[in-house]
Design a protein around this motif. Structure first.
Motif, short mmCIF file in Angstrom:
data_model
loop_
_atom_site.label_atom_id
_atom_site.label_comp_id
_atom_site.label_asym_id
_atom_site.label_seq_id
_atom_site.Cartn_x
_atom_site.Cartn_y
_atom_site.Cartn_z
N LEU A 112 0.84 -1.21 0.00
CA LEU A 112 0.00 0.00 0.00
C LEU A 112 0.87 1.25 0.00
O LEU A 112 0.64 2.19 -0.75
N ASP A 113 1.88 1.23 0.86
CA ASP A 113 2.68 2.44 1.05
C ASP A 113 3.56 2.72 -0.18
O ASP A 113 3.80 3.87 -0.52
N TRP A 114 4.00 1.64 -0.85
CA TRP A 114 4.78 1.84 -2.09
C TRP A 114 3.91 2.58 -3.12
O TRP A 114 4.35 3.53 -3.74
N GLY A 115 2.67 2.10 -3.26
CA GLY A 115 1.77 2.72 -4.23
C GLY A 115 1.51 4.18 -3.89
O GLY A 115 1.62 5.06 -4.75
N LEU A 116 1.24 4.44 -2.63
CA LEU A 116 0.94 5.82 -2.21
C LEU A 116 2.16 6.72 -2.35
O LEU A 116 2.06 7.87 -2.78
N PHE A 117 3.30 6.18 -2.00
CA PHE A 117 4.56 6.92 -2.11
C PHE A 117 4.77 7.40 -3.56
O PHE A 117 5.24 8.51 -3.81
N GLN A 120 2.26 12.88 -3.56
CA GLN A 120 3.52 13.53 -3.19
C GLN A 120 3.70 13.76 -1.69
O GLN A 120 4.81 13.71 -1.19
N ASP A 121 2.58 14.07 -0.99
CA ASP A 121 2.73 14.40 0.43
C ASP A 121 2.56 13.18 1.34
O ASP A 121 2.44 13.31 2.55
N PHE A 122 2.56 11.98 0.76
CA PHE A 122 2.34 10.81 1.59
C PHE A 122 3.54 10.54 2.51
O PHE A 122 3.37 10.20 3.68
N LEU A 123 4.74 10.72 1.99
CA LEU A 123 5.94 10.38 2.77
C LEU A 123 6.03 11.19 4.07
O LEU A 123 6.25 10.61 5.15
N PRO A 124 5.85 12.54 4.03
CA PRO A 124 5.88 13.27 5.30
C PRO A 124 4.80 12.80 6.29
O PRO A 124 5.04 12.74 7.50
N GLN A 125 3.64 12.44 5.76
CA GLN A 125 2.57 11.94 6.66
C GLN A 125 2.99 10.63 7.31
O GLN A 125 2.79 10.41 8.50
N PRO A 129 -4.61 11.04 8.43
CA PRO A 129 -4.40 11.11 6.97
C PRO A 129 -3.84 9.81 6.39
O PRO A 129 -4.18 9.41 5.28
N LEU A 130 -2.98 9.14 7.17
CA LEU A 130 -2.37 7.89 6.71
C LEU A 130 -3.46 6.84 6.46
O LEU A 130 -3.52 6.19 5.41
N ASP A 131 -4.33 6.75 7.43
CA ASP A 131 -5.42 5.77 7.36
C ASP A 131 -6.36 6.10 6.19
O ASP A 131 -6.72 5.21 5.41
N ALA A 132 -6.70 7.37 6.06
CA ALA A 132 -7.63 7.77 4.99
C ALA A 132 -7.02 7.50 3.62
O ALA A 132 -7.68 7.02 2.70
N ARG A 133 -5.73 7.82 3.49
CA ARG A 133 -5.05 7.60 2.20
C ARG A 133 -5.02 6.13 1.83
O ARG A 133 -5.29 5.75 0.69
N ARG A 134 -4.65 5.30 2.79
CA ARG A 134 -4.56 3.87 2.49
C ARG A 134 -5.93 3.31 2.12
O ARG A 134 -6.05 2.52 1.17
#
Ligand SMILES: Nc1ncnc2c1ncn2[C@@H]1O[C@H](COP(=O)(O)OP(=O)(O)OP(=O)(O)O)[C@@H](O)[C@H]1O
Length: 365
Positions: free
Chosen positions: A139-144, A148-153, A190-195
């Protein structure tokens, strides 16, 4: 994204090899132990900062050598095909140095962000039947790669979690934990919502891919598991409820770091009951859906697709469906195998480049 050059030094049995892949299908052919998987492993290392066969220091560096080196050139702007991106990585097993487009990189993540590769290899079924960590990483690879702002979150949450765990281990009092529970709750949102949103988006892509390459599995559904009983409690409340247990354990037992997801197929047993072959097909569907999603978000540019030992991973029928599908998508594909299968469809093979891997050397056909 089109890889135009890959140079390796001191990667397992490959002392110094170079290849210039073509834009479509590329076959790396050779006997067992020739070094085919090592080529894909090195490419994966450059794109993910990790190997898919264990740690760099556990054998990826050629015996007797101090470090391995991987260098790649690729095009990622179809409007400017003359512009080449360049990345290099030198790894000693302990330390690394990296370069991207002629500049030193302070973090390995910069190389990973630049070069997009999706790898399907003999261990890929772990995405379905392995630990939740593998699925979170997916999941995190895809979001990364697409947000763009996923990594700081992600980093904010990881920092808060580390602090809370340190306090739990030190037996800190309630007031100190209160502050970090709040921060963890805020950072988690935000992490949870994004995933969750990402997985919902992938669902459509997974269904399309499954219909193309593995229709016999049925229609897939992706289910997100947030890592706490989110329907009943906010994370701050869940942390409070778990506090005594967490104190005893010395770590935080609820939150996005425990998130997971499942794939279910209508009319099929639970994911844990899939056969190994079915788990591989399901993993491949998820990986290709992720590649498709990346392409949608990057102006149609697909990641490079690396398929290690495809012929022994999928049956003939599914290999053919996969190759047709990737050919239609116009993606660059690198496949390793012991021989050129006679049963593969004609269209993807037209214009394919073949590289013979023999005794640690690579020779184009
Ligand atoms: N650290 C190392 N130093 C030197 N040689 C190594 C090292 N690690 C592995 N090897 C050798 O390098 C080769 C790498 O094999 P690799 O797995 O890439 O081969 P392959 O062509 O994919 O084989 P297969 O078809 O059996 O999967 C093997 O011959 C192995 O013995």
């Amino acid at each position: 994204m089109q890889l135009t050059r890959l140079d390796l030094r001191h990667v397992r049995n490959l002392s110094r090899v170079s290849l210039a892949p073509g834009p479509g299908l590329n076959l790396l052919l050779g006997d067992n132990g020739a070094g085919k998987s090592s080529v894909l492993e090195a490419l994966h290392l450059l794109a993910y900062g990790r190997s898919f066969r264990g740690r760099v220091r556990d054998g990826l560096i050629q015996s007797g050598c101090a470090a391995l080196e991987v260098y790649a050139e690729w095009r990622d702007d179809p409007l400017h095909p003359e512009r080449l991106r360049r990345a290099g990585l030198r790894h000693t097993g302990q330390d690394w140095t990296g370069r991207l487009d002629g500049q030193d990189v302070p973090q390995l993540g910069e190389l990973c962000a630049a070069l997009m590769v999706v790898t399907f290899e003999p261990g890929s079924h772990a995405l379905i039947s392995g630990s939740s960590e593998v699925r979170r990483r997916f999941l995190d690879w895809g979001l990364f790669h697409v947000e763009q702002d996923f990594l700081p979150q992600w980093r904010r949450y990881a920092r808060a979690l580390k602090q809370r765990n340190a306090l739990l281990k030190a037996g800190a009092g309630g007031s100190q934990l209160d502050a970090w529970d709040l921060e963890l709750g805020d950072a988690a949102a935000p992490l949870d919502a994004r995933r969750d949103a990402y997985l919902s988006r992938l669902q459509t892509a997974v269904q399309r891919v499954a219909a193309e390459i593995a229709p016999s599995l049925g229609v897939p559904e992706l289910v997100f598991l947030p890592g706490w009983r989110r329907n009943e409690l906010s994370l701050a409340d869940a942390l409070l409820v778990a506090r005594d247990r967490d104190r005893a354990a010395g770590h935080t037992s609820v939150g996005p770091h425990r998130a997971d997801w499942r794939i279910r197929f209508d009319g099929r047993p639970e994911q844990s009951l899939l056969s190994r072959g079915q788990a591989k097909q399901a993993a491949l569907c998820c990986l290709l859906a992720q590649a498709q999603d990346c392409a949608n978000r990057h102006g149609g540019r697909w990641p490079v697709i690396a398929l290690d030992d495809l012929a022994s991973e999928l049956d003939r029928h599914h290999q053919a469906q996969l190759l047709e599908s990737l050919h239609r998508a116009g993606s660059q594909v690198l496949i390793s195998g012991t021989e050129r299968p006679g049963h593969w469809p004609e269209a993807p093979l037209q214009g394919a480049r073949t590289f013979h891997v023999e005794h640690g050397e690579i020779r184009p056909d």
